[in-house]
Design a protein around this motif. Sequence first.
Motif, PDB file in Angstrom:
ATOM      1  N   ASP A  20     -35.897 -52.489   6.450  1.00 43.20           N
ATOM      2  CA  ASP A  20     -36.430 -52.651   7.807  1.00 43.20           C
ATOM      3  C   ASP A  20     -36.042 -53.997   8.395  1.00 43.20           C
ATOM      4  OD1 ASP A  20     -37.542 -50.138   7.665  1.00 43.20           O
ATOM      5  OD2 ASP A  20     -39.552 -50.865   7.183  1.00 43.20           O
ATOM      6  N   GLN A  21     -36.195 -55.063   7.595  1.00 39.66           N
ATOM      7  CA  GLN A  21     -35.815 -56.391   8.076  1.00 39.66           C
ATOM      8  C   GLN A  21     -34.313 -56.485   8.278  1.00 39.66           C
ATOM      9  OE1 GLN A  21     -37.943 -56.618   5.082  1.00 39.66           O
ATOM     10  NE2 GLN A  21     -39.663 -57.869   5.713  1.00 39.66           N
ATOM     11  N   GLY A  25     -32.100 -57.390  11.712  1.00 40.78           N
ATOM     12  CA  GLY A  25     -31.052 -58.408  11.765  1.00 40.78           C
ATOM     13  C   GLY A  25     -29.739 -57.846  12.277  1.00 40.78           C
ATOM     14  N   VAL A  26     -29.379 -56.649  11.807  1.00 36.25           N
ATOM     15  CA  VAL A  26     -28.140 -56.011  12.258  1.00 36.25           C
ATOM     16  C   VAL A  26     -28.232 -55.705  13.750  1.00 36.25           C
ATOM     17  CG1 VAL A  26     -26.715 -53.930  12.064  1.00 36.25           C
ATOM     18  CG2 VAL A  26     -27.551 -55.054  10.003  1.00 36.25           C
ATOM     19  N   ASP A  50     -23.127 -49.637  12.200  1.00 39.78           N
ATOM     20  CA  ASP A  50     -23.331 -48.440  11.380  1.00 39.78           C
ATOM     21  C   ASP A  50     -22.751 -48.626   9.976  1.00 39.78           C
ATOM     22  OD1 ASP A  50     -24.635 -47.181  13.475  1.00 39.78           O
ATOM     23  OD2 ASP A  50     -22.895 -45.992  14.078  1.00 39.78           O
ATOM     24  N   ALA A  51     -21.587 -49.251   9.889  1.00 41.62           N
ATOM     25  CA  ALA A  51     -20.965 -49.493   8.585  1.00 41.62           C
ATOM     26  C   ALA A  51     -21.818 -50.434   7.741  1.00 41.62           C
ATOM     27  CB  ALA A  51     -19.569 -50.065   8.766  1.00 41.62           C
ATOM     28  N   VAL A  52     -22.358 -51.454   8.358  1.00 38.59           N
ATOM     29  CA  VAL A  52     -23.215 -52.394   7.629  1.00 38.59           C
ATOM     30  C   VAL A  52     -24.453 -51.671   7.132  1.00 38.59           C
ATOM     31  CG1 VAL A  52     -24.687 -54.433   7.860  1.00 38.59           C
ATOM     32  CG2 VAL A  52     -22.383 -54.450   8.814  1.00 38.59           C
ATOM     33  N   ARG A  53     -25.064 -50.866   7.997  1.00 41.98           N
ATOM     34  CA  ARG A  53     -26.265 -50.135   7.583  1.00 41.98           C
ATOM     35  C   ARG A  53     -25.965 -49.186   6.427  1.00 41.98           C
ATOM     36  NH1 ARG A  53     -27.106 -50.006  13.461  1.00 41.98           N
ATOM     37  NH2 ARG A  53     -28.798 -51.442  13.892  1.00 41.98           N
ATOM     38  N   SER A  58     -29.005 -47.533   4.765  1.00 47.20           N
ATOM     39  CA  SER A  58     -29.916 -47.300   5.888  1.00 47.20           C
ATOM     40  C   SER A  58     -29.151 -46.666   7.026  1.00 47.20           C
ATOM     41  CB  SER A  58     -30.525 -48.613   6.354  1.00 47.20           C
ATOM     42  OG  SER A  58     -31.323 -48.408   7.498  1.00 47.20           O
ATOM     43  N   ASP A  59     -29.846 -45.940   7.865  1.00 51.03           N
ATOM     44  CA  ASP A  59     -29.211 -45.444   9.086  1.00 51.03           C
ATOM     45  C   ASP A  59     -29.898 -46.050  10.297  1.00 51.03           C
ATOM     46  OD1 ASP A  59     -31.603 -44.117   9.373  1.00 51.03           O
ATOM     47  OD2 ASP A  59     -30.759 -42.099   9.350  1.00 51.03           O
TER      48      ASP A  59
END
Length: 67
Positions: A20-21, A25-26, A50-53, A58-59
């Motif tokens: 969640d945090q 940040g993203v 999206d790639a980082v998530r 995470s989505d």
Amino acid sequence: MGKLGDMANKAKEMAKGHPDQADKGVAGAERMVDERTGDKYDAQTDKAADAVRRSYGSDGGHGTTQH
């Protein structure tokens, strides 16, 4: 692995433990880039966020980024 790779792995592990945090940040980083570029690179920042998530499982809670 180099220092940068070690730091990236640590960040990914922290994000997995606190998605969640990490999502906040993203989203904040994506918003900042979009604001500073006048949304010129909006499609690219969406893909990057999206790639980082995905990298930490995470989505973003909704499957796509929101603006």
